[in-house]
Design an enzyme around this catalytic site. Structure first.
Site, PDB file in Angstrom:
ATOM      1  N   SER A  24      46.180 137.183  81.303  1.00 44.28           N
ATOM      2  CA  SER A  24      46.641 135.808  81.537  1.00 44.28           C
ATOM      3  C   SER A  24      45.945 135.185  82.746  1.00 44.28           C
ATOM      4  O   SER A  24      46.192 134.031  83.076  1.00 44.28           O
ATOM      5  CB  SER A  24      48.158 135.789  81.740  1.00 44.28           C
ATOM      6  OG  SER A  24      48.533 136.680  82.767  1.00 44.28           O
ATOM      7  N   THR A 156      63.361  92.550  66.928  1.00 48.98           N
ATOM      8  CA  THR A 156      64.007  93.690  66.279  1.00 48.98           C
ATOM      9  C   THR A 156      63.247  93.846  64.962  1.00 48.98           C
ATOM     10  O   THR A 156      62.802  92.846  64.389  1.00 48.98           O
ATOM     11  CB  THR A 156      65.508  93.439  66.001  1.00 48.98           C
ATOM     12  OG1 THR A 156      65.632  92.295  65.161  1.00 48.98           O
ATOM     13  CG2 THR A 156      66.303  93.205  67.280  1.00 48.98           C
ATOM     14  N   HIS A 157      63.061  95.059  64.524  1.00 48.70           N
ATOM     15  CA  HIS A 157      62.245  95.330  63.322  1.00 48.70           C
ATOM     16  C   HIS A 157      60.821  94.786  63.475  1.00 48.70           C
ATOM     17  O   HIS A 157      60.155  94.501  62.479  1.00 48.70           O
ATOM     18  CB  HIS A 157      62.871  94.719  62.061  1.00 48.70           C
ATOM     19  CG  HIS A 157      64.343  94.962  61.923  1.00 48.70           C
ATOM     20  ND1 HIS A 157      64.865  96.029  61.237  1.00 48.70           N
ATOM     21  CD2 HIS A 157      65.409  94.285  62.445  1.00 48.70           C
ATOM     22  CE1 HIS A 157      66.188  95.990  61.295  1.00 48.70           C
ATOM     23  NE2 HIS A 157      66.543  94.945  62.037  1.00 48.70           N
ATOM     24  N   SER A 278      33.026  98.645  72.961  1.00 52.32           N
ATOM     25  CA  SER A 278      32.524  99.354  71.797  1.00 52.32           C
ATOM     26  C   SER A 278      31.010  99.367  71.861  1.00 52.32           C
ATOM     27  O   SER A 278      30.392  98.407  72.311  1.00 52.32           O
ATOM     28  CB  SER A 278      32.985  98.630  70.527  1.00 52.32           C
ATOM     29  OG  SER A 278      32.095  98.926  69.459  1.00 52.32           O
ATOM     30  N   LYS A 284      34.564  93.686  71.549  1.00 45.49           N
ATOM     31  CA  LYS A 284      35.756  94.525  71.663  1.00 45.49           C
ATOM     32  C   LYS A 284      36.170  94.835  73.094  1.00 45.49           C
ATOM     33  O   LYS A 284      35.341  95.048  73.969  1.00 45.49           O
ATOM     34  CB  LYS A 284      35.500  95.862  70.948  1.00 45.49           C
ATOM     35  CG  LYS A 284      35.268  95.689  69.452  1.00 45.49           C
ATOM     36  CD  LYS A 284      36.546  95.758  68.681  1.00 45.49           C
ATOM     37  CE  LYS A 284      36.813  97.195  68.295  1.00 45.49           C
ATOM     38  NZ  LYS A 284      38.046  97.295  67.534  1.00 45.49           N
ATOM     39  N   GLU A 291      46.212 104.013  74.306  1.00 45.56           N
ATOM     40  CA  GLU A 291      46.219 104.862  73.107  1.00 45.56           C
ATOM     41  C   GLU A 291      46.370 106.338  73.488  1.00 45.56           C
ATOM     42  O   GLU A 291      47.073 107.106  72.826  1.00 45.56           O
ATOM     43  CB  GLU A 291      44.933 104.661  72.304  1.00 45.56           C
ATOM     44  CG  GLU A 291      44.823 103.266  71.701  1.00 45.56           C
ATOM     45  CD  GLU A 291      43.417 102.971  71.206  1.00 45.56           C
ATOM     46  OE1 GLU A 291      43.119 103.332  70.067  1.00 45.56           O
ATOM     47  OE2 GLU A 291      42.620 102.403  71.970  1.00 45.56           O
ATOM     48  N   TYR A 318      62.946 140.929  79.691  1.00 40.21           N
ATOM     49  CA  TYR A 318      61.587 140.403  79.598  1.00 40.21           C
ATOM     50  C   TYR A 318      60.861 140.953  78.379  1.00 40.21           C
ATOM     51  O   TYR A 318      60.996 142.114  78.029  1.00 40.21           O
ATOM     52  CB  TYR A 318      60.802 140.777  80.873  1.00 40.21           C
ATOM     53  CG  TYR A 318      59.336 140.342  80.831  1.00 40.21           C
ATOM     54  CD1 TYR A 318      58.951 139.077  81.236  1.00 40.21           C
ATOM     55  CD2 TYR A 318      58.338 141.204  80.354  1.00 40.21           C
ATOM     56  CE1 TYR A 318      57.624 138.676  81.185  1.00 40.21           C
ATOM     57  CE2 TYR A 318      57.013 140.816  80.296  1.00 40.21           C
ATOM     58  CZ  TYR A 318      56.660 139.543  80.704  1.00 40.21           C
ATOM     59  OH  TYR A 318      55.346 139.151  80.657  1.00 40.21           O
TER      60      TYR A 318
END
Ligand code: ARG
Length: 459
Positions: A24, A156-157, A278, A284, A291, A318
């Site tokens: 590890s 809403t929605h 872009s 763009k 994102e 453990y």
């Protein structure tokens, strides 16, 4: 060659692939500062309790500090055959100090050692996440104060519902982050018991002072059951759960930024610093950071799910399975830290397009509820009947392709003869938001007050 730390009864060393699956050190080397802190507290206690002679304690302490310096300086060589950070530190300590180093591991095991190291790391990380979440709250509260009067559509929605203010929308996230911070603090308070001294699983016959090591390491008290001490990873799970909820909040905001910065919405403008271009389409301005904040929630939730599944079938105490707690926890909490920082940067710089927002806030018959409320308040209509009358008026306006406020008084009176000129006062978007003065409502005066009070609380 067999392992120096536990190879006494082994004739040969591990197979190559055994070493690879077992090691590890590649990821737990980041626990070096915590491991050395824990060892310093342990050896000091062994000295005070009369378990180790003072000269051994002094030699081990000096040796641990040299190891720490080497690791900080980057001159330490991590070797896979030493498996993990605990054996790497001890092995180097032995080279520096000689046989006395072998006394450090008296009355402890790697099982209580690793639980202690992980708790120390998670605790520090929760503290810094809490601070970062506060930074984001501050940025949002400032934006909110500045845009307490900036109207925008509330959805809403994802359908225009009623106008709200941009400041009110920002404050919604301040509230979510306040709950996130509460969860970080709760997790911190519950994890703050020290496992060190539980040894392998059963405790020890040496007269150790667990209260001393607990307090030296900033824990409130030692853990009460030695089996639970080494078998517990609730603190990692709980922190990952809190991190997951926070990541979901950040992801929802990031999603809004992605939608809002699209040409079709054009609600806000992100700064150049948080936008990418872009390589082929010159027009763009891509919201990549938003994102990625949205996407990173995936690995954070994944780490929680992964660790829950690792833990769910383990008998006490453990098992080596628990070594798999590390990569996901490190990665997830680090990803959340990055998301908080990126979102704070985006919020500080972003500018809402007030005109577009005002235009959008008034479209889609967003003040229809205000009209219905007026009919109830001024004409005494039951709400259901007011809803019906308003529905007819929305139908009439929509058939003409105009807004509610563009219907003439006679046209209004066709649906309800008692309507007067006064109705036009509630149909504007600004009137609509200004009237929402109920506690927690979107009225600019409420928003200003709330933003101000958050700014003071966060100062
Ligand atoms: N590297 C191990 C882990 O992360 C340390 C504990 C090893 N304990 C043991 N009994 N093999 O869990």
């Amino acid at each position: 060659m067999s392992n120096r730390m536990w190879g006494g009864r082994f004739a040969s060393g591990p197979a190559e692939i055994m070493e690879e699956i077992n090691a590890s050190i590649g990821f737990d080397k980041r626990l070096a500062p915590q491991d050395i802190r824990g060892s310093l507290a342990h050896v000091a206690m062994l000295g005070q309790a009369g378990i180790l002679p003072a000269e051994d304690v002094a030699a081990i302490e000096a040796g641990l500090k040299s190891v720490r310096d080497e690791i900080e300086a980057g001159s330490f060589t991590f070797k896979r055959e030493l498996e993990d950070i605990h054996m790497s530190v001890e092995s180097r300590l032995t080279e520096i100090v000689g046989p006395a180093a072998g006394r450090l591991h008296t009355a402890r095991s790697r099982n209580d050692q690793v639980a202690t190291d992980m708790k120390l790391w998670v605790r520090d990380t929760l503290d810094s996440l809490d601070q970062q979440a506060a930074d984001l709250q501050r940025a949002l509260s400032q934006k909110s104060l500045k845009h307490a009067d900036t109207v925008m559509p509330g959805f809403t929605h994802l359908q225009s519902a009623q106008p709200v203010t941009f400041g009110h929308h920002c404050l919604a996230y301040v509230e979510m982050l306040a709950r996130d911070r509460g969860r970080f603090r709760d997790a911190r308070a519950r994890l703050n018991e020290c496992p060190l001294g539980a040894a392998a699983l059963a405790g020890t016959s040496f007269p150790i002072d667990r209260h001393a090591t607990a307090s030296a390491l900033g824990f409130d008290r030692p853990t009460a059951n030695s089996l639970d001490s080494v078998a517990d990873r609730d603190f990692a799970l709980e922190s990952l759960a809190a991190a997951s909820i926070c990541a979901v909040h950040l992801s929802r905001f990031a999603e809004e930024l992605v939608v809002w910065t699209s040409a079709q919405f054009n609600f806000v403008r992100l700064s150049d610093g948080f936008t990418t271009g872009s390589s082929i389409m010159p027009q763009k301005r891509n919201p990549d950071a938003a994102e990625l904040v949205r996407a990173k929630s995936g690995r954070i939730i994944g780490a929680l799910t992964g660790l829950l599944i690792v833990m769910k079938g383990l008998p006490l105490a453990y098992s080596k399975d628990m070594q798999e707690d590390k990569e996901g926890t490190f990665d997830a909490l680090q990803a959340l830290s990055l998301c908080l920082a990126a979102l704070t940067g985006m919020v500080k710089d972003l500018e809402p397009n007030a005109e577009v927002l005002a235009q959008a806030a008034g479209s889609g018959y967003a003040t229809a509820t205000d009209l219905a409320d007026w009919l109830v308040r001024e004409l005494g209509l039951p709400f259901r009947q007011a809803h019906h009358v308003t529905g007819r008026l929305v139908g009439a306006a929509s058939a003409k392709g105009v807004g509610l406020e563009e219907l003439s008084l006679p046209e209004m009176q066709e649906a309800e003869p008692r309507i007067t000129e006064a109705v036009y006062a509630v149909l504007g978007v600004a009137n609509s938001v200004a009237s929402r003065t109920s506690y927690g409502g979107t009225a600019p005066e409420n928003v200003r007050q709330q933003a101000q009070s958050w700014i003071e609380r966060l100062a």
